[in-house]
Design a protein around this motif. Sequence first.
Motif, PDB file in Angstrom:
ATOM      1  N   TRP A  71      39.323  28.704 -33.464  1.00  0.00           N
ATOM      2  CA  TRP A  71      39.454  27.552 -32.416  1.00  0.00           C
ATOM      3  C   TRP A  71      38.475  26.315 -32.523  1.00  0.00           C
ATOM      4  O   TRP A  71      38.988  25.254 -31.959  1.00  0.00           O
ATOM      5  CB  TRP A  71      38.857  28.315 -30.949  1.00  0.00           C
ATOM      6  CG  TRP A  71      40.097  29.105 -30.575  1.00  0.00           C
ATOM      7  CD1 TRP A  71      40.140  30.450 -30.586  1.00  0.00           C
ATOM      8  CD2 TRP A  71      41.152  28.750 -29.686  1.00  0.00           C
ATOM      9  NE1 TRP A  71      41.275  30.882 -29.876  1.00  0.00           N
ATOM     10  CE2 TRP A  71      41.792  29.835 -29.472  1.00  0.00           C
ATOM     11  CE3 TRP A  71      41.543  27.262 -29.513  1.00  0.00           C
ATOM     12  CZ2 TRP A  71      43.076  29.849 -28.767  1.00  0.00           C
ATOM     13  CZ3 TRP A  71      42.868  27.197 -28.866  1.00  0.00           C
ATOM     14  CH2 TRP A  71      43.614  28.424 -28.391  1.00  0.00           C
ATOM     15  N   ALA A  72      37.364  26.720 -33.563  1.00  0.00           N
ATOM     16  CA  ALA A  72      36.516  25.394 -33.651  1.00  0.00           C
ATOM     17  C   ALA A  72      37.334  24.335 -34.430  1.00  0.00           C
ATOM     18  O   ALA A  72      37.338  23.148 -34.395  1.00  0.00           O
ATOM     19  CB  ALA A  72      35.424  25.839 -34.365  1.00  0.00           C
ATOM     20  N   GLY A  73      38.378  24.726 -35.343  1.00  0.00           N
ATOM     21  CA  GLY A  73      39.212  23.874 -36.105  1.00  0.00           C
ATOM     22  C   GLY A  73      40.108  23.239 -35.205  1.00  0.00           C
ATOM     23  O   GLY A  73      40.367  21.806 -35.367  1.00  0.00           O
ATOM     24  N   VAL A  74      40.485  23.892 -34.092  1.00  0.00           N
ATOM     25  CA  VAL A  74      41.638  23.242 -33.233  1.00  0.00           C
ATOM     26  C   VAL A  74      40.709  22.128 -32.384  1.00  0.00           C
ATOM     27  O   VAL A  74      41.147  20.952 -32.141  1.00  0.00           O
ATOM     28  CB  VAL A  74      42.256  24.351 -32.226  1.00  0.00           C
ATOM     29  CG1 VAL A  74      42.967  23.384 -31.109  1.00  0.00           C
ATOM     30  CG2 VAL A  74      43.058  25.203 -32.759  1.00  0.00           C
ATOM     31  N   VAL A  75      39.417  22.362 -31.884  1.00  0.00           N
ATOM     32  CA  VAL A  75      38.669  21.373 -31.125  1.00  0.00           C
ATOM     33  C   VAL A  75      38.452  20.175 -32.115  1.00  0.00           C
ATOM     34  O   VAL A  75      38.608  19.205 -31.642  1.00  0.00           O
ATOM     35  CB  VAL A  75      37.458  21.988 -30.539  1.00  0.00           C
ATOM     36  CG1 VAL A  75      36.528  21.094 -30.066  1.00  0.00           C
ATOM     37  CG2 VAL A  75      37.852  23.133 -29.543  1.00  0.00           C
ATOM     38  N   LEU A  76      38.200  20.393 -33.393  1.00  0.00           N
ATOM     39  CA  LEU A  76      37.743  19.250 -34.097  1.00  0.00           C
ATOM     40  C   LEU A  76      38.984  18.430 -34.609  1.00  0.00           C
ATOM     41  O   LEU A  76      38.716  17.139 -34.438  1.00  0.00           O
ATOM     42  CB  LEU A  76      37.153  19.861 -35.628  1.00  0.00           C
ATOM     43  CG  LEU A  76      36.914  18.780 -36.597  1.00  0.00           C
ATOM     44  CD1 LEU A  76      35.790  18.080 -36.161  1.00  0.00           C
ATOM     45  CD2 LEU A  76      36.640  19.561 -38.071  1.00  0.00           C
TER      46      LEU A  76
END
Length: 388
Positions: A71-76
């Motif tokens: 999910w951190a990848g999506v937000v980034l």
Amino acid sequence: MQLIHLAASAGYTTPPTWRVLTKAGYFIGLSGAIGATVTYAASVRPALRAPESHRGDVDVMRRRTAGYLAWAGVVLLVAGYFQLAARLARAGKGMPFGDALSPARIWDFLVAPAGKGAWIAQGTIYLVQNVVLVLASAALIALFLPRTRRHLNTLALTALPLSLAVTLVAAVPATTPKNADKVLDLVFSQLHIVSGVVWVGGLAFLAALAASRRLLGEGAGLLWADIWRRFSLVALVCVGTVLTSGLWLSWKHVGAISQLWTTTYGLLVLVKILLVLGMVVAGGVNQFWLMPRIVKAREDDDTSSLLHLTLRHFPKVVWGEVALGIAVLAVVPFLGGSARSEAGSPAAVSNGSIFAAGAFLVLTLVASLYITVRTSDALARRTPSVTA
């Protein structure tokens, strides 16, 4: 309304809403990617090399870690796109933010030729930055797939340097810096950003990971005692770097103590300082009160108290730090211009005395952090019992 009136009278310009949201979102994206991957590498991964008796707890934490990183990848990725559009909206003569969201306009911006006197086109720098951002996001988003989670270490450790490169590449100047002060501005700004997002992002990552306590066994306290111990050292380094770089940046933009309450920029800096000090105080509670008790419980093999301290008491304080950290990120987009320009003060120019004073303050800070570690260790030895 009073803030806006003060801004108008002092020469401060309140940024548009889209600028506030995109910049705050960008730093949240960096916090999620950089903070989580650095914390995983430095604190979580070593602790997960546990004996076979902890295999169930390790599996739960690996799944939670993979999900968070994905999910951190999506937000980034999303934050990076909006930040790029914001850069376009502010470039040149500017354009409406809605128009800047157009992929065609963004591409034209990225491939525009270099300006006069530039050694490289600004768009090229942003193009490289966003290619790296996409690669970092892809490595993290891949963790949504169950079969790729077996490669958690490889993907997380691949995303770590790529995530760091996202902010470092963007800081590359398109023109040669005019003097040494400009170079130091770039260096200290990046140190401030990286250490800040590691601190805030790491806290958020561990607080979210600790929410899986109901799925963990009685022995999970040992794993988490190791995680908190390792992250405490990471946080100390981040605190030292944030304060050191913050001293330079504050001196560059604030010409006198009085400007902290007589200019809008100074007021915002003062709010940011108070929020950061709140985070330091909360961290001090963990370092001086909870960590000694965790060490004592571990030495006494008191698994019940250890589990309670590491997965109930400690995360509660950490969530408070996270809230303060998010508030800091919310203030950052409003920091435009400088208190010096608002007050009509001359620009800051470094000299030997400034560097000497800075070196003294840094040495004092290093000594205080060392004393903090030694004091925490001493308290751990003197703690007679653990209060769960």
